[in-house]
Scaffold this motif. Sequence first.
Motif, PDB file in Angstrom:
ATOM      1  N   MET A 259       0.691  -1.049   0.119  1.00  6.99           N
ATOM      2  CA  MET A 259       0.140  -0.121   0.236  1.00  6.99           C
ATOM      3  C   MET A 259       0.853   1.455   0.058  1.00  6.99           C
ATOM      4  O   MET A 259       2.097   1.212   0.547  1.00  6.99           O
ATOM      5  N   ASP A 260       0.340   2.139  -0.568  1.00  6.83           N
ATOM      6  CA  ASP A 260       1.236   3.584  -0.688  1.00  6.83           C
ATOM      7  C   ASP A 260       0.054   4.707  -0.481  1.00  6.83           C
ATOM      8  O   ASP A 260      -0.753   4.947  -1.285  1.00  6.83           O
ATOM      9  N   GLY A 261       0.262   5.245   0.664  1.00  6.34           N
ATOM     10  CA  GLY A 261      -0.692   6.388   1.062  1.00  6.34           C
ATOM     11  C   GLY A 261      -0.277   7.559   0.638  1.00  6.34           C
ATOM     12  O   GLY A 261       0.609   7.865  -0.276  1.00  6.34           O
ATOM     13  N   CYS A 262      -1.322   8.262  -0.088  1.00  4.29           N
ATOM     14  CA  CYS A 262      -1.351   9.494  -0.907  1.00  4.29           C
ATOM     15  C   CYS A 262      -0.528  10.592   0.144  1.00  4.29           C
ATOM     16  O   CYS A 262      -1.007  11.188   1.285  1.00  4.29           O
ATOM     17  N   SER A 263       0.589  11.077  -0.277  1.00  2.00           N
ATOM     18  CA  SER A 263       1.343  12.030   0.337  1.00  2.00           C
ATOM     19  C   SER A 263       0.321  13.487   0.535  1.00  2.00           C
ATOM     20  O   SER A 263       0.831  14.199   1.500  1.00  2.00           O
ATOM     21  N   THR A 264      -0.275  13.842  -0.370  1.00  7.17           N
ATOM     22  CA  THR A 264      -1.121  15.244  -0.421  1.00  7.17           C
ATOM     23  C   THR A 264      -2.316  15.024   0.377  1.00  7.17           C
ATOM     24  O   THR A 264      -3.099  16.030   0.619  1.00  7.17           O
ATOM     25  N   ALA A 265      -2.521  13.757   1.113  1.00 11.23           N
ATOM     26  CA  ALA A 265      -3.749  13.760   1.718  1.00 11.23           C
ATOM     27  C   ALA A 265      -3.410  14.071   3.271  1.00 11.23           C
ATOM     28  O   ALA A 265      -2.676  14.684   3.407  1.00 11.23           O
ATOM     29  N   MET A 266      -4.319  13.408   4.036  1.00 19.08           N
ATOM     30  CA  MET A 266      -4.073  13.607   5.527  1.00 19.08           C
ATOM     31  C   MET A 266      -3.436  12.490   6.328  1.00 19.08           C
ATOM     32  O   MET A 266      -4.422  11.390   6.216  1.00 19.08           O
ATOM     33  N   GLU A 267      -2.329  12.528   6.890  1.00 17.06           N
ATOM     34  CA  GLU A 267      -1.841  11.380   7.651  1.00 17.06           C
ATOM     35  C   GLU A 267      -2.075   9.906   6.988  1.00 17.06           C
ATOM     36  O   GLU A 267      -2.361   9.162   7.398  1.00 17.06           O
ATOM     37  N   SER A 268      -1.183  10.075   5.683  1.00 20.67           N
ATOM     38  CA  SER A 268      -1.576   8.937   4.643  1.00 20.67           C
ATOM     39  C   SER A 268      -0.834   7.773   5.191  1.00 20.67           C
ATOM     40  O   SER A 268      -1.269   6.483   4.787  1.00 20.67           O
ATOM     41  N   GLN A 269       0.077   7.785   6.059  1.00 26.36           N
ATOM     42  CA  GLN A 269       0.387   6.597   6.804  1.00 26.36           C
ATOM     43  C   GLN A 269      -0.305   5.770   7.301  1.00 26.36           C
ATOM     44  O   GLN A 269      -0.396   4.585   7.591  1.00 26.36           O
ATOM     45  N   PHE A 270      -1.676   6.394   8.064  1.00 27.80           N
ATOM     46  CA  PHE A 270      -2.420   5.719   8.584  1.00 27.80           C
ATOM     47  C   PHE A 270      -3.361   5.126   7.721  1.00 27.80           C
ATOM     48  O   PHE A 270      -3.800   3.777   7.842  1.00 27.80           O
ATOM     49  N   ALA A 271      -3.652   5.713   6.512  1.00 34.84           N
ATOM     50  CA  ALA A 271      -4.480   4.786   5.495  1.00 34.84           C
ATOM     51  C   ALA A 271      -3.767   3.557   5.105  1.00 34.84           C
ATOM     52  O   ALA A 271      -4.637   2.708   4.895  1.00 34.84           O
ATOM     53  N   SER A 272      -2.734   3.636   4.838  1.00 38.49           N
ATOM     54  CA  SER A 272      -1.890   2.374   4.314  1.00 38.49           C
ATOM     55  C   SER A 272      -1.847   1.477   5.511  1.00 38.49           C
ATOM     56  O   SER A 272      -1.907   0.090   5.184  1.00 38.49           O
ATOM     57  N   ALA A 273      -1.604   1.928   6.626  1.00 40.36           N
ATOM     58  CA  ALA A 273      -1.471   0.618   7.832  1.00 40.36           C
ATOM     59  C   ALA A 273      -2.837   0.245   7.979  1.00 40.36           C
ATOM     60  O   ALA A 273      -2.977  -1.035   8.505  1.00 40.36           O
ATOM     61  N   LEU A 274      -3.889   0.933   8.029  1.00 42.38           N
ATOM     62  CA  LEU A 274      -5.221   0.507   8.349  1.00 42.38           C
ATOM     63  C   LEU A 274      -5.710  -0.495   7.410  1.00 42.38           C
ATOM     64  O   LEU A 274      -6.325  -1.511   7.804  1.00 42.38           O
ATOM     65  N   THR A 275      -5.336  -0.213   5.952  1.00 40.19           N
ATOM     66  CA  THR A 275      -5.740  -1.028   5.129  1.00 40.19           C
ATOM     67  C   THR A 275      -5.201  -2.569   5.262  1.00 40.19           C
ATOM     68  O   THR A 275      -5.658  -3.659   5.037  1.00 40.19           O
ATOM     69  N   GLY A 276      -3.901  -2.481   5.354  1.00 42.14           N
ATOM     70  CA  GLY A 276      -2.958  -3.660   5.770  1.00 42.14           C
ATOM     71  C   GLY A 276      -3.508  -4.385   6.963  1.00 42.14           C
ATOM     72  O   GLY A 276      -3.653  -5.713   6.869  1.00 42.14           O
ATOM     73  N   LYS A 277      -3.861  -3.684   8.082  1.00 43.56           N
ATOM     74  CA  LYS A 277      -4.333  -4.414   9.162  1.00 43.56           C
ATOM     75  C   LYS A 277      -5.709  -5.127   8.939  1.00 43.56           C
ATOM     76  O   LYS A 277      -5.931  -6.159   9.382  1.00 43.56           O
TER      77      LYS A 277
END
Length: 244
Positions: free
Chosen positions: A36-54
């Motif tokens: 997964m690759d979170g969108c850098s221009t969005a909000m706290e994108s590390q959360f989005a990719s980690a949440l998807t993985g979990k």
Amino acid sequence: MNIYSALQIGDYHLNHCEDFLIIKSIGSHKLLCAVMDGCSTAMESQFASALTGKILRKICTGKSYEEMYRKNGQNPLEEELKDILKHLFNEMAAVKNALLLDEKELLTTLILLLYDQKENQGMVLCIGDGLVCINGKITEFENGNKPDYFAYHLKEDFENWYQKQTQIIIFDDLQDASIATDGIGTFSKMKKADAEENIHPVEYLCIDNEYYDSREMLFRKLKKLEHHYGMKPTDDLAVIRIIK
């Protein structure tokens, strides 16, 4: 079968790695890999990719229990992958509502690889940007740096959305397979190199078999790219490689 993975923050990123990866067995002979690759221009994108993985990890665990009690054989591979994705959509929509999340907090690309070791067959689905390499053949998915994030479609009918997906690869007779976020294409010379010869980072990571006998193969390759060739990815990188 050897499975390798690596996760590295890009040289232009200071605070967080916005990529994520998971490797999870489903039952006795199926394997799900995802980057997964979170969108850098969005909000706290590390959360989005980690949440998807979990969430994907939870889905795989549930499917493993289902397989133990299923009496009617195994689901076809494409049906299995579609069902995993449908579960992900439902879970993401539920989390979004429960936590009152903004859509911009859920933007991440997704590459799913589902492999049936018993049948030696597999399928890859890419939602957004990324790279897939199957038995030495590299396929790069690029959308003009404007990925169609699946979080945009959580309110839509899943069946209609799924039928529009075209970034799909089906394969058999697996010998070597890799999936990676688009950070794999951002290697640049960042410092003076010891080596005078040129190297192609994508081929080195996804095709070359140096350090094959080490569980840390990809990390060792990344270190060699950095210290011997002076090259590092400027964007975050998540890569998984399977060698049979």
